[in-house]
Structures are given as C-alpha cells and as structure tokens.
Scaffold this active site. Sequence first.
Site, PDB file in Angstrom:
ATOM      1  N   GLY A 118       0.832  -1.187   0.000  1.00  0.00           N
ATOM      2  CA  GLY A 118       0.000   0.000   0.000  1.00  0.00           C
ATOM      3  C   GLY A 118       0.870   1.240   0.000  1.00  0.00           C
ATOM      4  O   GLY A 118       1.989   1.213   0.523  1.00  0.00           O
ATOM      5  N   GLN A 144       3.146   9.944   1.035  1.00  0.00           N
ATOM      6  CA  GLN A 144       4.483   9.335   1.170  1.00  0.00           C
ATOM      7  C   GLN A 144       5.423   9.691   0.023  1.00  0.00           C
ATOM      8  O   GLN A 144       6.631   9.563   0.150  1.00  0.00           O
ATOM      9  CB  GLN A 144       4.363   7.807   1.270  1.00  0.00           C
ATOM     10  CG  GLN A 144       3.663   7.345   2.547  1.00  0.00           C
ATOM     11  CD  GLN A 144       3.506   5.842   2.543  1.00  0.00           C
ATOM     12  OE1 GLN A 144       2.536   5.320   2.019  1.00  0.00           O
ATOM     13  NE2 GLN A 144       4.461   5.138   3.128  1.00  0.00           N
ATOM     14  N   LEU A 167       6.513   1.712   4.255  1.00  0.00           N
ATOM     15  CA  LEU A 167       7.631   2.064   3.372  1.00  0.00           C
ATOM     16  C   LEU A 167       8.334   3.342   3.843  1.00  0.00           C
ATOM     17  O   LEU A 167       9.481   3.582   3.489  1.00  0.00           O
ATOM     18  CB  LEU A 167       7.152   2.226   1.924  1.00  0.00           C
ATOM     19  CG  LEU A 167       6.610   0.947   1.265  1.00  0.00           C
ATOM     20  CD1 LEU A 167       6.115   1.233  -0.141  1.00  0.00           C
ATOM     21  CD2 LEU A 167       7.670  -0.151   1.247  1.00  0.00           C
ATOM     22  N   GLU A 169      -3.354   3.424   5.442  1.00  0.00           N
ATOM     23  CA  GLU A 169      -3.107   4.382   4.351  1.00  0.00           C
ATOM     24  C   GLU A 169      -3.921   5.666   4.525  1.00  0.00           C
ATOM     25  O   GLU A 169      -3.428   6.765   4.234  1.00  0.00           O
ATOM     26  CB  GLU A 169      -3.409   3.736   2.989  1.00  0.00           C
ATOM     27  CG  GLU A 169      -2.609   2.481   2.664  1.00  0.00           C
ATOM     28  CD  GLU A 169      -1.101   2.644   2.804  1.00  0.00           C
ATOM     29  OE1 GLU A 169      -0.587   3.764   2.664  1.00  0.00           O
ATOM     30  OE2 GLU A 169      -0.434   1.623   3.069  1.00  0.00           O
ATOM     31  N   HIS A 171      -2.141   7.936   6.728  1.00  0.00           N
ATOM     32  CA  HIS A 171      -1.094   8.710   6.042  1.00  0.00           C
ATOM     33  C   HIS A 171      -1.663  10.014   5.475  1.00  0.00           C
ATOM     34  O   HIS A 171      -1.034  11.067   5.580  1.00  0.00           O
ATOM     35  CB  HIS A 171      -0.498   7.909   4.876  1.00  0.00           C
ATOM     36  CG  HIS A 171       0.612   6.984   5.266  1.00  0.00           C
ATOM     37  ND1 HIS A 171       1.764   7.417   5.890  1.00  0.00           N
ATOM     38  CD2 HIS A 171       0.765   5.648   5.097  1.00  0.00           C
ATOM     39  CE1 HIS A 171       2.569   6.369   6.089  1.00  0.00           C
ATOM     40  NE2 HIS A 171       1.983   5.291   5.624  1.00  0.00           N
TER      41      HIS A 171
HETATM   42 NI    NI Z   1       2.697   3.349   5.582  1.00  0.00          NI
END
Ligand code: NI
Length: 165
Positions: free
Chosen positions: A46, A51, A93, A135, A138
């Site tokens: 994801g 990001q 990530l 997500e 985020h």
């Molecule tokens: Ni993440």
Amino acid sequence: MAIMSILKYPDPRLRLKAACVDNVTDRTQQLIADMFDTMWDANGIGLAATQVNVHERVIVMDLAADGSEPRVFINPSIKIIDATCIPYDEGCLSIPNTFETVERPSHVLISALDQQGTPFEEEATGLMAVCIQHEIDHLDGKLFVDYLSSIKRQRIRKLLKKERA
Ligand code: NI
C-alpha cells in the site's frame, strides 16, 4: 515508468494533511501509475500519495504485492462495521525495517472513488481493513508508530537516524 522517492520518518512532510481530489484528471492517472511503480519497486502492499510528497487523497494498494491485485482509492473514507480490534504486525515504506503490532477495527466499510472517478463502497476485513486504515492515516498525517508508546517511538526514531547517518 517513474519511481518516486518515498519520504522517510521523521520527515515533517509526512505530517501534512492531504487535500481532496476535486477532479480525476490525466495528471491524477499519471500520479497513480507512478505510485504503483514506486510501491512495487519497494515491495510494498500500500502507498499513500503523502508518502511521495503529493498531498492529495490518493491511495494505491496491491495486497498480493506482485502486480496482480492493483486497487485505487481516491478520497477514501471508512465507517466502522465491527469495532472489535485485531492485532497486526504493521510495517511502512516510510519507516524501513520496522514492524510493530497495532490494533485496529476488524471490519470497515470503505467509500471512495475508483481510478475513473466513479464512487464505490466496499466492505473490508483482515489485511485489507488494516491496510486501508493505515493508508488513510497517512493522508491525515498520521503514522502507525503514533499508536505505540512514546518510548518505543523514540527508539525507532533513533534507530532510523543511525541507519541513515
Ligand atoms: Ni505506511
């Protein structure tokens, strides 16, 4: 194909709140394509636009991590169907080599636009429920380490700083 660079914790840009997408345009399609390339290159399941330093409410997902289950969520929101929490060892990530147990509601209803800008709703359980909540966090400037104790968070921060030095 374009691999974008992924912001790493504790980059303050990961704390920005993403804006709604008003129109799904060719530029949105390009962003989505680049986000998929970036996510697959990093072996992720994801990725939120935040990001890659684009502060718009776009998420790509592929729970198979091999290109076989690509999913797009634009302007996603969730309603909790079952608030019973399930623990899951989450990674990110933006927080490399770090896995910690986070508990989130086990069953949610996702509302979003698909890649064409068409609204849809879908129920999610298991990994999909975990991933969409991670997500969406985020997009709101929130990271999974925020759910941990501040001692744990400090430790992760120091470790990542050391790795990058
Ligand atoms: Ni993440």
